[in-house]
Design a protein around this motif. Structure first.
Motif, PDB file in Angstrom:
ATOM      1  N   ASN A  45       0.834  -1.214   0.000  1.00 33.33           N
ATOM      2  CA  ASN A  45       0.000   0.000   0.000  1.00 33.33           C
ATOM      3  C   ASN A  45       0.865   1.260   0.000  1.00 33.33           C
ATOM      4  OD1 ASN A  45      -2.394  -1.467   0.055  1.00 33.33           O
ATOM      5  ND2 ASN A  45      -2.543  -1.428   2.285  1.00 33.33           N
ATOM      6  N   THR A  46       1.943   1.230   0.761  1.00 36.91           N
ATOM      7  CA  THR A  46       2.812   2.398   0.862  1.00 36.91           C
ATOM      8  C   THR A  46       3.531   2.675  -0.449  1.00 36.91           C
ATOM      9  OG1 THR A  46       3.149   1.924   3.214  1.00 36.91           O
ATOM     10  CG2 THR A  46       4.706   3.439   2.166  1.00 36.91           C
ATOM     11  N   PHE A  47       4.049   1.624  -1.100  1.00 28.09           N
ATOM     12  CA  PHE A  47       4.729   1.807  -2.388  1.00 28.09           C
ATOM     13  C   PHE A  47       3.748   2.316  -3.444  1.00 28.09           C
ATOM     14  CE2 PHE A  47       7.923  -1.600  -1.029  1.00 28.09           C
ATOM     15  CZ  PHE A  47       8.828  -0.643  -0.632  1.00 28.09           C
ATOM     16  N   THR A  48       2.543   1.763  -3.456  1.00 25.90           N
ATOM     17  CA  THR A  48       1.535   2.215  -4.425  1.00 25.90           C
ATOM     18  C   THR A  48       1.201   3.679  -4.209  1.00 25.90           C
ATOM     19  OG1 THR A  48       0.591  -0.022  -4.476  1.00 25.90           O
ATOM     20  CG2 THR A  48      -0.758   1.764  -5.346  1.00 25.90           C
ATOM     21  N   PHE A  49       1.023   4.056  -2.950  1.00 24.28           N
ATOM     22  CA  PHE A  49       0.734   5.456  -2.644  1.00 24.28           C
ATOM     23  C   PHE A  49       1.872   6.365  -3.099  1.00 24.28           C
ATOM     24  CE2 PHE A  49       1.495   8.960   0.311  1.00 24.28           C
ATOM     25  CZ  PHE A  49       0.344   9.706   0.119  1.00 24.28           C
ATOM     26  N   ALA A  50       3.116   5.958  -2.838  1.00 24.96           N
ATOM     27  CA  ALA A  50       4.264   6.790  -3.230  1.00 24.96           C
ATOM     28  C   ALA A  50       4.321   6.966  -4.738  1.00 24.96           C
ATOM     29  CB  ALA A  50       5.560   6.165  -2.715  1.00 24.96           C
ATOM     30  N   LEU A  51       4.062   5.898  -5.485  1.00 24.30           N
ATOM     31  CA  LEU A  51       4.071   5.988  -6.945  1.00 24.30           C
ATOM     32  C   LEU A  51       2.978   6.909  -7.466  1.00 24.30           C
ATOM     33  CD1 LEU A  51       4.755   2.245  -7.885  1.00 24.30           C
ATOM     34  CD2 LEU A  51       6.321   4.180  -8.158  1.00 24.30           C
ATOM     35  N   MET A  52       1.875   6.998  -6.743  1.00 25.26           N
ATOM     36  CA  MET A  52       0.782   7.888  -7.140  1.00 25.26           C
ATOM     37  C   MET A  52       1.023   9.323  -6.680  1.00 25.26           C
ATOM     38  SD  MET A  52      -2.390   5.365  -6.167  1.00 25.26           S
ATOM     39  CE  MET A  52      -3.620   6.615  -6.471  1.00 25.26           C
ATOM     40  N   ALA A  53       1.502   9.468  -5.450  1.00 25.38           N
ATOM     41  CA  ALA A  53       1.563  10.795  -4.834  1.00 25.38           C
ATOM     42  C   ALA A  53       2.712  11.651  -5.355  1.00 25.38           C
ATOM     43  CB  ALA A  53       1.669  10.662  -3.310  1.00 25.38           C
TER      44      ALA A  53
ATOM     45  N   LEU B 102      10.131  14.216  -1.442  1.00 27.13           N
ATOM     46  CA  LEU B 102       8.731  13.779  -1.477  1.00 27.13           C
ATOM     47  C   LEU B 102       8.634  12.254  -1.455  1.00 27.13           C
ATOM     48  CD1 LEU B 102       7.053  16.272  -3.985  1.00 27.13           C
ATOM     49  CD2 LEU B 102       6.860  16.222  -1.495  1.00 27.13           C
ATOM     50  N   THR B 103       9.588  11.579  -2.083  1.00 27.92           N
ATOM     51  CA  THR B 103       9.587  10.114  -2.036  1.00 27.92           C
ATOM     52  C   THR B 103       9.790   9.622  -0.608  1.00 27.92           C
ATOM     53  OG1 THR B 103      10.496   9.993  -4.281  1.00 27.92           O
ATOM     54  CG2 THR B 103      10.703   8.028  -2.898  1.00 27.92           C
ATOM     55  N   ILE B 104      10.740  10.222   0.086  1.00 28.02           N
ATOM     56  CA  ILE B 104      10.985   9.838   1.482  1.00 28.02           C
ATOM     57  C   ILE B 104       9.746  10.109   2.333  1.00 28.02           C
ATOM     58  CG2 ILE B 104      12.354  10.376   3.530  1.00 28.02           C
ATOM     59  CD1 ILE B 104      14.704  10.953   1.638  1.00 28.02           C
ATOM     60  N   ALA B 105       9.126  11.282   2.132  1.00 29.92           N
ATOM     61  CA  ALA B 105       7.921  11.621   2.902  1.00 29.92           C
ATOM     62  C   ALA B 105       6.769  10.674   2.588  1.00 29.92           C
ATOM     63  CB  ALA B 105       7.518  13.063   2.619  1.00 29.92           C
ATOM     64  N   SER B 106       6.614  10.293   1.322  1.00 27.59           N
ATOM     65  CA  SER B 106       5.516   9.400   0.925  1.00 27.59           C
ATOM     66  C   SER B 106       5.689   8.006   1.511  1.00 27.59           C
ATOM     67  CB  SER B 106       5.435   9.324  -0.604  1.00 27.59           C
ATOM     68  OG  SER B 106       5.150  10.578  -1.157  1.00 27.59           O
TER      69      SER B 106
ATOM     70  N   ALA C  56      10.796  -0.330  11.797  1.00 29.17           N
ATOM     71  CA  ALA C  56      11.387   0.982  11.534  1.00 29.17           C
ATOM     72  C   ALA C  56      12.725   0.848  10.815  1.00 29.17           C
ATOM     73  CB  ALA C  56      11.568   1.736  12.854  1.00 29.17           C
ATOM     74  N   TRP C  57      13.529  -0.122  11.222  1.00 30.46           N
ATOM     75  CA  TRP C  57      14.825  -0.303  10.573  1.00 30.46           C
ATOM     76  C   TRP C  57      14.687  -0.866   9.174  1.00 30.46           C
ATOM     77  CZ3 TRP C  57      19.560   1.445  11.285  1.00 30.46           C
ATOM     78  CH2 TRP C  57      19.834   2.081  12.497  1.00 30.46           C
ATOM     79  N   LEU C  58      13.695  -1.695   8.959  1.00 27.12           N
ATOM     80  CA  LEU C  58      13.435  -2.183   7.599  1.00 27.12           C
ATOM     81  C   LEU C  58      13.053  -1.015   6.683  1.00 27.12           C
ATOM     82  CD1 LEU C  58      12.999  -4.421   5.512  1.00 27.12           C
ATOM     83  CD2 LEU C  58      10.663  -4.666   6.384  1.00 27.12           C
ATOM     84  N   LEU C  59      12.215  -0.129   7.174  1.00 29.79           N
ATOM     85  CA  LEU C  59      11.828   1.041   6.378  1.00 29.79           C
ATOM     86  C   LEU C  59      13.034   1.935   6.113  1.00 29.79           C
ATOM     87  CD1 LEU C  59       9.557   2.656   5.048  1.00 29.79           C
ATOM     88  CD2 LEU C  59       9.185   3.802   7.240  1.00 29.79           C
ATOM     89  N   PHE C  60      13.905   2.078   7.109  1.00 34.30           N
ATOM     90  CA  PHE C  60      15.115   2.880   6.929  1.00 34.30           C
ATOM     91  C   PHE C  60      15.981   2.316   5.800  1.00 34.30           C
ATOM     92  CE2 PHE C  60      19.665   3.301   7.941  1.00 34.30           C
ATOM     93  CZ  PHE C  60      19.799   4.685   7.875  1.00 34.30           C
TER      94      PHE C  60
ATOM     95  N   LEU D 245      18.002   2.486   0.205  1.00 36.06           N
ATOM     96  CA  LEU D 245      18.252   1.855  -1.088  1.00 36.06           C
ATOM     97  C   LEU D 245      17.569   2.635  -2.227  1.00 36.06           C
ATOM     98  CD1 LEU D 245      17.865  -1.923  -0.152  1.00 36.06           C
ATOM     99  CD2 LEU D 245      19.976  -0.666  -0.591  1.00 36.06           C
ATOM    100  N   ILE D 246      16.339   3.052  -1.998  1.00 34.73           N
ATOM    101  CA  ILE D 246      15.630   3.814  -3.032  1.00 34.73           C
ATOM    102  C   ILE D 246      16.333   5.138  -3.299  1.00 34.73           C
ATOM    103  CG2 ILE D 246      13.482   5.055  -3.523  1.00 34.73           C
ATOM    104  CD1 ILE D 246      11.990   2.803  -2.126  1.00 34.73           C
ATOM    105  N   THR D 247      16.806   5.787  -2.250  1.00 32.54           N
ATOM    106  CA  THR D 247      17.511   7.061  -2.424  1.00 32.54           C
ATOM    107  C   THR D 247      18.812   6.870  -3.191  1.00 32.54           C
ATOM    108  OG1 THR D 247      16.558   7.856  -0.339  1.00 32.54           O
ATOM    109  CG2 THR D 247      18.433   9.064  -1.222  1.00 32.54           C
ATOM    110  N   VAL D 248      19.531   5.792  -2.903  1.00 37.76           N
ATOM    111  CA  VAL D 248      20.780   5.509  -3.629  1.00 37.76           C
ATOM    112  C   VAL D 248      20.484   5.303  -5.113  1.00 37.76           C
ATOM    113  CG1 VAL D 248      22.629   3.810  -3.944  1.00 37.76           C
ATOM    114  CG2 VAL D 248      22.013   4.589  -1.643  1.00 37.76           C
TER     115      VAL D 248
END
Length: 322
Positions: A93-101, A241-245, A293-297, A302-305
């Motif tokens: 759900n979070t990845f889908t939201f980020a791709l939309m937002a 915005l990607t990090i925030a989403s 929390a650490w998994l999300l970190f 990785l996405i930022t890299v």
């Protein structure tokens, strides 16, 4: 001859005194700078470094809040993450939201910035007006959007009815839950718009004038001048915005979980941040929550890299490649 000899001896001494004076001034400036940033350093150490270190330790334990004891469990919490279907669903759900937002928010921020950049009279007033939504508390924003997105009596659906379109049940239909949160998130893009406005105003006017003389139209000038010149700022906006989403919490929680009736909320509204909150502060499973929390970190890192690697090819810098 004697005068020249004295002058020759005096010059090195004067140079040494000037150098010592500069070094003393630089030390004073460095000390003053450190004093000014000391509150930030203390806050960073206490609320970021120490907190993250403690949460990393917590992720390998079974923490009992009542007795304030930690029982080491190794990697058991991380293994549970892979086996828990709600963790995977919330990540999806979070990845889908980020791709939309992210595309919607970047596009809206750029549009607002370009509109503000074109204003000549009353520019300051318009900037304040467009920035006001950013200052609105999240709870107040959620209360407004609960009324706007009401499937039966909401203002958005009434407006759609006026043009012959039947509006969806924004907060009940699983297919429209994420778009409704995207709409609410787009309400506060003014911060990104202000940053983009500064970038637009820094584009040299001579480039537009030269392109106009060569017969370039508005669309061509936007594509070949504006976008390349503001691409570093756009790249920064996309990353933030990607990090925030990926950390979305306020919008989903206030729209669907504010009354604690979690079972009534659709599964499409179960974002990773919301599920992490439930594990930590409703089920008091702090070890699992710390592992989440650490998994999300790691995911965000990785996405930022990847974004930085892609940005090296797409972003234009006037001084050359960075």
């Amino acid at each position: 001859m004697a005068t020249r000899q004295l002058a020759a001896e005096y010059q090195p001494r004067r140079g040494r005194r000037a150098q010592r004076s500069r070094e003393k001034y630089n030390r004073k400036e460095a000390i003053a700078g450190l004093l000014f940033i000391t509150p930030w350093i203390i806050g960073f150490l206490v609320f970021t470094v120490i907190s993250m270190s403690y949460s990393l330790v917590l992720s390998f334990t079974d923490y009992d809040l009542a007795t304030n004891t930690m029982d080491p469990v190794g990697t058991e919490n991380f293994e549970q993450l892979a086996q828990n279907p709600r963790v995977l669903r919330s990540l999806g759900n979070t990845f889908t939201f980020a791709l939309m937002a992210v595309p919607v928010e970047v596009s809206m921020a750029l549009l607002i910035a370009m509109l503000l950049n074109s204003v000549r009279r009353g520019a300051g007033l318009f900037r304040v007006i467009y920035y006001l939504p950013k200052m609105t508390p999240a709870v107040a924003t959620a209360a407004v959007f609960l009324l706007l997105l009401n499937g039966n009596q909401g203002a958005i659906n009434k407006g759609l009815d006026m043009i012959g379109i039947q509006g969806p049940q924004w907060l009940l239909d699983p297919d429209w839950v994420k778009p409704s949160i995207v709409v609410m998130s787009a309400w506060s893009v003014a911060g990104s718009a202000v940053i983009l406005l500064a970038a637009l105003q820094a584009v040299p006017k001579e480039l537009y004038e030269s392109a106009a003389l060569d017969g370039a139209g508005r669309l061509s000038r936007f594509r070949n001048i504006t976008l390349p010149m503001i691409s570093p700022t756009l790249f920064f906006i996309v990353i933030t915005l990607t990090i925030a989403s990926l950390q979305v919490f306020d919008q989903a929680y206030l729209l669907f979980y504010r009354d604690g009736a979690n079972s009534a909320a659709p599964e499409a509204a179960l974002f990773y941040g919301v599920y992490l909150y439930q594990q930590a502060f409703q089920q008091f499973n702090f070890g699992l929550a710390a592992a989440m929390a650490w998994l999300l970190f790691v995911i965000i890192l990785l996405i930022t890299v990847v974004q930085l690697k892609v940005g090296e090819r797409l972003v234009y810098y006037e001084g050359g490649k960075r």
